[in-house]
Design a protein around this motif. Structure first.
Motif, PDB file in Angstrom:
ATOM      1  N   ASP A  96     -20.958  -2.221   7.797  1.00 56.51           N
ATOM      2  CA  ASP A  96     -21.999  -1.883   6.641  1.00 56.51           C
ATOM      3  C   ASP A  96     -22.728  -3.332   6.732  1.00 56.51           C
ATOM      4  OD1 ASP A  96     -21.880   0.144   5.254  1.00 56.51           O
ATOM      5  OD2 ASP A  96     -21.212  -0.722   3.577  1.00 56.51           O
ATOM      6  N   ALA A  97     -22.083  -4.241   6.636  1.00 57.18           N
ATOM      7  CA  ALA A  97     -22.639  -5.622   6.793  1.00 57.18           C
ATOM      8  C   ALA A  97     -23.579  -5.795   7.863  1.00 57.18           C
ATOM      9  CB  ALA A  97     -21.752  -6.813   6.671  1.00 57.18           C
ATOM     10  N   THR A  98     -23.409  -5.406   9.061  1.00 56.18           N
ATOM     11  CA  THR A  98     -24.272  -5.333  10.285  1.00 56.18           C
ATOM     12  C   THR A  98     -25.456  -4.406  10.036  1.00 56.18           C
ATOM     13  OG1 THR A  98     -22.376  -5.504  11.516  1.00 56.18           O
ATOM     14  CG2 THR A  98     -24.438  -5.139  12.712  1.00 56.18           C
ATOM     15  N   LEU A  99     -25.316  -3.235   9.511  1.00 58.20           N
ATOM     16  CA  LEU A  99     -26.436  -2.367   9.254  1.00 58.20           C
ATOM     17  C   LEU A  99     -27.474  -2.947   7.939  1.00 58.20           C
ATOM     18  CD1 LEU A  99     -24.573   0.713   9.744  1.00 58.20           C
ATOM     19  CD2 LEU A  99     -26.160  -0.190  11.281  1.00 58.20           C
ATOM     20  N   ALA A 100     -26.813  -3.967   7.388  1.00 57.79           N
ATOM     21  CA  ALA A 100     -27.827  -4.477   6.404  1.00 57.79           C
ATOM     22  C   ALA A 100     -28.971  -5.363   7.086  1.00 57.79           C
ATOM     23  CB  ALA A 100     -27.099  -5.152   5.316  1.00 57.79           C
ATOM     24  N   THR A 104     -29.734  -1.643  14.276  1.00 51.61           N
ATOM     25  CA  THR A 104     -29.756  -0.136  13.984  1.00 51.61           C
ATOM     26  C   THR A 104     -28.381   0.153  14.269  1.00 51.61           C
ATOM     27  OG1 THR A 104     -30.573   0.397  16.325  1.00 51.61           O
ATOM     28  CG2 THR A 104     -32.033  -0.151  14.352  1.00 51.61           C
ATOM     29  N   ILE A 258     -21.920   7.436   7.066  1.00 50.11           N
ATOM     30  CA  ILE A 258     -22.423   6.103   6.505  1.00 50.11           C
ATOM     31  C   ILE A 258     -23.602   6.241   5.621  1.00 50.11           C
ATOM     32  CG2 ILE A 258     -23.279   3.771   6.832  1.00 50.11           C
ATOM     33  CD1 ILE A 258     -21.874   3.687   9.421  1.00 50.11           C
ATOM     34  N   PHE A 259     -24.711   6.945   5.851  1.00 48.43           N
ATOM     35  CA  PHE A 259     -25.803   6.927   5.178  1.00 48.43           C
ATOM     36  C   PHE A 259     -26.242   8.139   4.336  1.00 48.43           C
ATOM     37  CE2 PHE A 259     -26.858   4.733   9.348  1.00 48.43           C
ATOM     38  CZ  PHE A 259     -27.441   3.494   8.685  1.00 48.43           C
ATOM     39  N   ASP A 260     -25.340   9.367   4.195  1.00 51.12           N
ATOM     40  CA  ASP A 260     -25.480  10.276   3.272  1.00 51.12           C
ATOM     41  C   ASP A 260     -24.391   9.829   2.393  1.00 51.12           C
ATOM     42  OD1 ASP A 260     -27.488  11.055   4.371  1.00 51.12           O
ATOM     43  OD2 ASP A 260     -26.374  12.634   5.572  1.00 51.12           O
TER      44      ASP A 260
END
Ligand SMILES: Nc1ncnc2c1ncn2[C@@H]1O[C@H](COP(=O)(O)OP(=O)(O)OP(=O)(O)O)[C@@H](O)[C@H]1O
Ligand SMILES: [Mg+2]
Lengths: 260, 300
Positions: A96-100, A104, A258-260
């Motif tokens: 999560d932290a990485t995708l912030a 990508t 993760i995103f939905d």
């Protein structure tokens, strides 16, 4: 701009993070990398090897060492992208932290997979070294040529692990993965005896498992026996195709989670 | 583009399966402002922030960040945002400074920039003595400060802070407030959630009150207080004195007492009998919050 695509720097950033962790555990990882093959070779070389003179035109030791190389690479990658990746994704929320950041999801997953394959390569290399000292590598140049193939196959092993991670809701889930995927490859892929011993129906199962194809390529290489180009291409093609399918599946699944 | 908002949401909706967590909200965050998103547990604050970060897909409506729709957010835009997530999400396997360095790489920074930024940020969050500590060796407050430092590594223009000071002692909170004010002075834009009303009152130029995925009201702390709870609160114990029960007052029954909201104390003091038991205090954001979102607990 550099020749390296921009995305690669973000993927290597993820891999670099894994390296930082690994560096701290260097000694323990080195110890397992050395102790594991010694224990296995001891069992196979002394135990089974005593009863078998030659198999498929090579000594038993020359037969079993490439099998061990494949198995340790497979196990190492499988562990990294299941227990390892799941901890980062689910427990510590570092994905999560990485995708912030500008990284990508594709780059994050590739970074995980590449690192897992690097670790696989290291375990393969240590089995190779110990197998060589033990006298189980008739062709050192052939065995070194096998390493890139091990690396490519390990990218695949990492992707299959990622598929399990994409489906896991807890650590217990991975006991299925190890029981129904990792162990069968140990049993059915011809690590310590020829799969031709199996009845034809079982051999079909063997050839579905990617590790069988890896061993089929690297065993003649390290034994110094000729390779059939047509079959070799087929083995490699199967490994690559399965890898791509696994990566795409894991990516789609994790993306939704993760995103939905 | 100079005057267009940093974040703009129009009829923004987020659904998790059947649950509608955000129900068509409109809001804007202007440059160099601190905007507070206040609401009870489960109101949809984190969900809204995750959509802004591109960490949650938008179900319907429009959401632009730096003028770019979040669905099309490119790397350059993403690099301008820093996130302090509600849950710490630090990397437990590496040291404090490595956590910052790794994050710097994720922002595509060069080794030289990282080497310069890491000590600066550690000092900014007063963690300089802990550079080589493992994350597990940090106290809760230190972890929180590290998460804030981490969000700043890419020198972001927009900072998204999801309960940045939850679990911190008063000293740490005051220190973080000071640093956040400093960032705002530098021209950074802040979107903040908090359950501390004093924090919101102190930091936020504008507050958006949200509940059950809908915006209830928004304005400056002063406007919200004036609009919903006037300026003063008189908490009068029951039983009520004669003449106080009629409907001419702006009042709220809270069980064993009644709250009266008045513009200025003489409005009510003249009416209160001598034997009335009451408490008088200036109205604050907490009154606004409770009045708007109700007094019932949100554990559903
Ligand atoms: N990944 C998810 N899947 C399903 N439902 C979710 C998910 N994330 C949040 N929700 C639901 O969406 C609603 C809003 O949650 P959100 O986390 O945005 O609240 P919040 O305002 O941040 O609350 P808090 O103050 O407790 O942090 C809640 O009802 C929550 O249960
Ligand atoms: Mg929240």
């Amino acid at each position: 701009m550099s020749l390296v695509p921009r995305g690669a720097t973000y993927t290597t950033a993820v891999t670099w993070r894994q390296y930082l962790v690994w560096r701290k555990l260097l000694w323990s990882s080195l110890a397992t990398n050395i102790a594991n093959p010694i224990l296995f070779l001891f069992a196979f070389g002394f135990g089974l090897g005593r009863f078998i003179d030659s198999i498929d035109g090579m000594t038993y030791l020359a037969f079993v060492v490439p099998g061990m190389i494949a198995y340790s690479a497979m196990f190492s990658a499988s562990f990294e992208t299941t227990i390892g990746s799941f901890s980062r994704y689910y427990m510590h929320r570092t994905w999560d932290a990485t995708l912030a950041t500008p990284v990508t999801l594709v780059e994050l997953l590739l970074g995980e997979v590449v690192w897992a394959a690097v670790k696989s390569l290291l375990s393969a290399l240590s089995v190779l070294a110990i197998g060589w000292v033990w006298g189980g590598i008739p062709s050192v140049s052939g065995a070194l040529l096998a390493l890139p193939v091990v690396f490519v196959a390990s990218i695949g092993f990492a992707c299959y692990g990622l598929v399990a991670t994409s489906l896991a809701r807890g650590y217990e889930f991975f006991s299925y993965f190890f029981t129904f995927w990792v162990t069968p490859m140990f049993v059915f892929s011809g690590v310590f005896f020829s799969i031709e011993r199996f009845p034809p129906g079982v051999q079909v199962i063997s050839w579905l498992l990617p590790m069988t194809h890896l061993i089929a390529v690297i065993r003649p290489l390290s034994a110094g026996l000729p390779l059939d180009p047509g079959w070799t291409l087929l083995h490699l093609g199967y490994l690559v195709a399965l890898t791509v399918v696994a990566f795409l599946f894991a990516y789609a699944k994790i993306r939704r989670r993760i995103f939905d | 583009m100079a005057d267009s908002p940093i974040i703009a949401a129009r009829a923004l909706i987020k659904r998790y399966g059947k649950l509608e967590a955000v129900k068509g909200i409109d809001f804007a965050v202007e440059r160099a402002r601190c905007i507070g998103l206040l609401g009870p547990n489960g109101a949809g604050k984190t969900t809204t922030m995750r959509m802004v970060m591109g960490l949650a897909t938008v179900s319907a409506g429009e959401l632009t960040v730096f003028g770019v729709p979040v669905q099309k957010m490119d790397r350059q835009t993403k690099a301008k945002i820093g996130l302090v997530p509600q849950e710490n999400s630090l990397d437990p396997d590496i040291t404090v400074s490595e956590n910052l360095a790794v994050y710097g790489r994720y922002y595509g920074l060069s080794a030289a920039v990282i080497a310069e930024q890491v000590p600066r940020l550690l000092a900014f969050m007063q963690l300089q003595g802990r550079a080589s500590a493992r994350v597990i060796q940090l106290s809760g407050g230190m972890k929180r400060r590290l998460v804030i430092a981490r969000a700043l590594i890419g020198d972001p223009e927009l900072l998204i802070l999801d309960e940045p000071t939850t679990g911190l002692d008063p000293q740490a909170r005051v220190m973080i407030w000071k640093q956040l004010m400093e960032l705002k002075k530098q021209g950074k834009t802040l979107l903040l959630t908090t359950h501390y009303m004093d924090e919101a009152q102190r930091l936020c130029d504008r507050i958006i009150v949200i509940d059950h995925g809908e915006i209830l009201d928004e304005g400056t702390p002063g406007q919200l207080i004036a609009r919903h709870v006037k300026g003063h609160v008189f908490e009068v114990q029951k039983p009520l004195p004669n003449g106080m029960a009629d409907g001419s007052w702006d009042q709220e029954d809270i069980g064993d007492a009644i709250l009266y909201y008045v513009q200025s104390p003489p409005d009510i003091l003249n009416e209160l009998p001598d034997d009335a038991v009451y408490l008088h205090r200036p109205a604050n954001l907490e009154d606004v919050f409770l009045r708007l979102t109700g007094r019932k607990l949100r554990e559903t």
